[in-house]
Design a protein around this motif. Structure first.
Motif, PDB file in Angstrom:
ATOM      1  N   MET A   1       0.380  -1.042   0.251  1.00 53.89           N
ATOM      2  CA  MET A   1      -0.278  -0.105  -0.076  1.00 53.89           C
ATOM      3  C   MET A   1       1.089   1.374  -0.047  1.00 53.89           C
ATOM      4  O   MET A   1       0.348   1.615  -0.858  1.00 53.89           O
ATOM      5  CB  MET A   1      -0.566  -0.239   1.085  1.00 53.89           C
ATOM      6  N   LYS A   2       1.621   1.147   0.816  1.00 54.87           N
ATOM      7  CA  LYS A   2       2.806   2.173   0.843  1.00 54.87           C
ATOM      8  C   LYS A   2       3.602   2.588  -0.462  1.00 54.87           C
ATOM      9  O   LYS A   2       3.342   3.719  -0.859  1.00 54.87           O
ATOM     10  CB  LYS A   2       3.968   1.892   1.717  1.00 54.87           C
ATOM     11  N   ARG A   3       4.240   1.794  -1.432  1.00 56.40           N
ATOM     12  CA  ARG A   3       4.598   1.785  -2.630  1.00 56.40           C
ATOM     13  C   ARG A   3       2.997   2.197  -3.678  1.00 56.40           C
ATOM     14  O   ARG A   3       3.847   2.666  -4.245  1.00 56.40           O
ATOM     15  CB  ARG A   3       4.743   0.482  -2.717  1.00 56.40           C
TER      16      ARG A   3
ATOM     17  N   VAL B   1       1.279   4.355  -2.982  1.00 55.85           N
ATOM     18  CA  VAL B   1       0.590   5.490  -2.469  1.00 55.85           C
ATOM     19  C   VAL B   1       2.010   6.062  -2.972  1.00 55.85           C
ATOM     20  O   VAL B   1       2.384   7.678  -3.177  1.00 55.85           O
ATOM     21  CB  VAL B   1       0.808   6.112  -0.708  1.00 55.85           C
ATOM     22  N   ILE B   2       3.452   6.123  -2.546  1.00 56.70           N
ATOM     23  CA  ILE B   2       4.238   6.899  -3.596  1.00 56.70           C
ATOM     24  C   ILE B   2       4.812   6.815  -5.136  1.00 56.70           C
ATOM     25  O   ILE B   2       5.107   7.821  -5.336  1.00 56.70           O
ATOM     26  CB  ILE B   2       5.710   6.120  -3.124  1.00 56.70           C
TER      27      ILE B   2
END
Length: 123
Positions: free
Chosen positions: A1-3, A5-6
């Motif tokens: 999920m973090k990837r 968003v980035i």
């Protein structure tokens, strides 16, 4: 999920800094010189119709201005109905209140018909 968003943030920054812009295309001056006499003839043919449409649209705009002024009859009629009762103005006041209450609907109707009026249709 973090990837995700980035990656979305990076794409937003990249496309925000370097937006795609359409390229300007110039018209050849020789083409303009050739088409000018044809455009003048077309303008002479269309001029009466354009003028008739502008006159009809102007009349529609004058009707709308009259409707805006009729809206002012509402507070004037309310004043006549309250303060003018001792002077016998109640009947005129009620007439003005009714006309002022109908005026916004007439304004809406005339504003809906305004684009049609610019085509020269007298409704």
């Amino acid at each position: 999920m973090k990837r995700l968003v980035i990656a979305a943030l990076m794409l937003t920054i990249i496309f925000g800094i370097f937006p795609s812009q359409p390229k300007a295309e110039a018209i050849d001056p020789v083409t303009i010189a050739i088409l000018t006499p044809i455009a003048i003839k077309a303008a002479k043919i269309a001029a009466p119709y354009v003028i008739r449409g502008l006159i009809s649209g102007g009349k529609g705009m004058l009707l709308m201005g009259g409707n805006i002024l009729e809206i002012l009859l509402l507070p004037w009629g309310a004043l006549q109905c309250t303060v003018g009762v001792p002077f016998g103005m109640f009947g005129h006041g009620m007439s003005n209140v009714i006309q002022g209450g109908i005026a916004p609907f007439k304004l809406a109707w005339n504003s809906l018909l305004l684009p049609i009026r610019f085509f020269g249709v007298g409704i």
